[in-house]
Design an enzyme around this catalytic site. Structure first.
Site, short mmCIF file in Angstrom:
data_model
loop_
_atom_site.label_atom_id
_atom_site.label_comp_id
_atom_site.label_asym_id
_atom_site.label_seq_id
_atom_site.Cartn_x
_atom_site.Cartn_y
_atom_site.Cartn_z
N ASP A 138 1.96 -16.14 93.06
CA ASP A 138 2.15 -14.84 92.41
C ASP A 138 0.89 -14.01 92.57
OD1 ASP A 138 3.63 -12.96 91.05
OD2 ASP A 138 2.94 -13.62 89.08
N HIS A 145 -0.75 -1.97 86.34
CA HIS A 145 -0.66 -3.13 85.44
C HIS A 145 -2.05 -3.74 85.26
CE1 HIS A 145 0.84 -6.90 83.67
NE2 HIS A 145 0.11 -7.54 84.56
N GLU A 208 7.71 -10.00 83.15
CA GLU A 208 6.96 -9.17 84.09
C GLU A 208 7.90 -8.73 85.20
OE1 GLU A 208 3.36 -11.20 85.34
OE2 GLU A 208 2.31 -10.55 83.53
N GLU A 210 8.68 -7.75 88.67
CA GLU A 210 8.07 -7.96 89.99
C GLU A 210 9.16 -8.01 91.05
OE1 GLU A 210 5.18 -11.07 90.36
OE2 GLU A 210 4.64 -11.02 88.23
N ASP A 242 8.55 -12.75 86.14
CA ASP A 242 7.52 -13.76 85.86
C ASP A 242 7.35 -13.84 84.35
OD1 ASP A 242 5.33 -15.43 85.89
OD2 ASP A 242 3.91 -13.82 86.33
N ARG A 246 2.11 -14.68 76.34
CA ARG A 246 0.79 -14.04 76.29
C ARG A 246 -0.20 -14.79 75.42
NH1 ARG A 246 1.33 -11.39 80.82
NH2 ARG A 246 3.01 -9.85 80.77
N GLN A 249 -1.35 -17.73 77.36
CA GLN A 249 -2.16 -17.21 78.45
C GLN A 249 -3.57 -16.84 77.98
OE1 GLN A 249 -0.27 -13.84 80.34
NE2 GLN A 249 -1.89 -13.57 81.87
N LYS A 262 2.87 -19.47 82.34
CA LYS A 262 3.76 -18.89 83.34
C LYS A 262 4.71 -19.92 83.94
CE LYS A 262 1.27 -14.92 83.95
NZ LYS A 262 1.79 -13.54 84.02
N THR A 266 10.48 -18.89 85.98
CA THR A 266 10.42 -17.67 86.79
C THR A 266 11.85 -17.42 87.25
OG1 THR A 266 8.21 -18.24 87.56
CG2 THR A 266 9.38 -16.54 88.80
N GLU A 378 2.22 -4.19 78.10
CA GLU A 378 1.79 -2.82 78.37
C GLU A 378 2.51 -1.83 77.46
OE1 GLU A 378 1.55 -2.41 82.98
OE2 GLU A 378 2.55 -4.28 82.46
#
Ligand code: CA
Length: 433
Positions: A138, A145, A208, A210, A242, A246, A249, A262, A266, A378
């Site tokens: 990834d 971002h 996420e 992507e 993805d 958080r 993470q 993560k 996926t 975000e």
């Protein structure tokens, strides 16, 4: 530079009526491949082509339809459900099959009466992963971002100095890639109130937005790819979510990057849209004035002229209380800081061998405006400003029962609109901690 041919003609129509509907993701100009079988059957998996609301069954099509010279050989691995074997054949084979399928599915084709018997409604098809993914990487090519998330963690230096020189990435987990459906909330180590972390369900579960790109033909160990070779190695694209915890993470990511935050899931969309189908949407790749040009090994005239791809991306959310999903964001892949060929070239630049069926994620593709964030991190400003949803609900992060759907379409003057379909995942209760 002309990347398009007769298969892209905007006025080309199909004898499959639903492929001519204005809003379809799968007109005859698209022709994405996916692995499927009839739902609730035990028949062997086979590869099909999405066309309108139908799937053309290439196992039946190989058996029951006459084809021109050499096409039968190309169809054989697809009839056997082995998309990777077809991907390994390379671009001349991919182009040849696309031309054959385009002609066969076009209005007036004399293969139509045979192929009519080889259609399965998509609603009656069960999809499988398109191929075995041996390695998944990834990247972090979405600069908006990177800046927004960087500001949350490092207000003084949101973008680290390497960002504009080296495509940032990490090795992801291939075994937990799926087509969505149910996504179980992960448990993990979370920062507690004191010095000692706690182990429990993630409270800051996120998505996420992507895209993924599949490697078609690989490279030998010790043999880097040129930009031109990398471009030629790319087979096609899917949407990619993805999923990211958080809180896990934030605790684990230093110094080696994301790991268990993560690797629990996926999700990709089931239809691989070929690089050929995306040809009408290629655009010049440019950098903002004053930014450094890529190093020579990550640069090429073709990349400058057509390295970028105009793909509009959307995230939709449906909570259990909602009757209809609501759109959370819209962004475009044109805002990516690196092209797909640059990601692949960089990946192989140390001699690492990429293999057929390897998957590369782009990184979260956010736009420059605040409402264009490709993740809740975000959109909710790090969880500090919850999103207001219709009906009075709010979300900072995902709750159990929430369904996240990614969509993508390509539109351009003089080209038929094509889409990626979608990928959806619904959050369920946490794994037992
Ligand atoms: Ca990511």
């Amino acid at each position: 530079m002309n990347l398009t041919d007769a298969t892209h003609a905007p006025d080309l129509r199909s004898w499959v009526t639903s492929a001519n509907a204005p809003g379809t993701d799968f007109p005859v100009q698209n022709l994405p491949l996916g692995r499927f079988r009839r739902a609730k059957s035990d028949e062997p998996w086979r590869v099909g082509v999405a066309i309108g609301d139908e799937v053309l069954d290439l196992r039946l099509a190989a058996q029951q339809c006459p084809w021109g010279d050499g096409v039968h050989e190309l169809l054989q691995p697809l009839a056997d459900g082995d998309l990777a074997a077809f991907m390994a054949l390379g671009r001349p084979a991919w182009r040849r099959l696309r031309a054959a399928l385009s002609a066969a599915l076009a209005e007036g084709s004399d293969q139509g009466p045979f192929l009519e018997l080889c259609l399965v409604p998509q609603a009656q098809a069960e999809m499988a992963m398109p191929c075995a993914i041996r390695d998944y990487t990834d990247f972090y090519a979405g600069i908006h971002h990177a800046v927004t998330v960087g500001k949350l963690f490092r207000p003084d230096q949101p973008l680290l100095p390497n960002y504009k020189w080296v495509p940032i990435g990490y090795h992801g987990r291939a075994s937990s890639i799926g087509l969505g459906g149910t996504v179980r909330r992960p448990a993990g180590q979370l920062r507690g109130a004191g010095e000692v972390p706690v182990f429990g369900p993630s409270q800051r579960l996120d998505y996420e937005l992507e895209v993924g790109v599949f490697v078609g033909t690989g490279n030998a160990l010790g043999t880097p790819l040129t930009m031109a070779q990398a471009e030629d190695s790319l087979f096609g694209m899917t949407l990619l979510n993805d999923w990211s915890a958080r809180d896990i993470q934030a605790w684990e990511y230093q110094p080696l990057g994301p790991f268990l935050s993560k690797s629990f899931a996926t999700s990709i969309s089931p239809w691989i849209v070929s690089m050929e189908a995306l040809a009408p949407f290629r655009r010049p790749f440019t950098r903002p004035a004053g930014d450094p040009a890529p190093l020579p090994h990550l640069d090429s005239p073709f990349n400058q002229a057509a390295g970028a791809i105009d793909i509009t991306l959307e995230v939709w959310l449906k909570t259990p209380a909602m009757a209809q999903p609501v759109r959370l964001s819209r962004s475009n892949m044109l805002d990516a800081y690196w092209t797909l060929a640059q990601l692949l070239t960089h990946h192989a630049s140390n001699g690492c061998n990429l293999q057929t069926g390897d998957l590369l994620g782009s990184g979260t593709l956010s736009g420059p405006a605040p409402g264009q964030g490709g993740s809740l991190l975000e959109l909710s400003n790090g969880g500090r400003v919850p999103l207001q949803l219709p009906g009075g609900e709010t979300r900072s992060f995902l709750q159990d029962g929430d369904t996240v759907t990614l969509r993508a379409v390509c539109q351009a003057p003089g080209a038929a609109r094509i889409g990626f379909g979608s990928v959806s995942g619904t959050i369920t209760g946490a794994v037992k901690g």
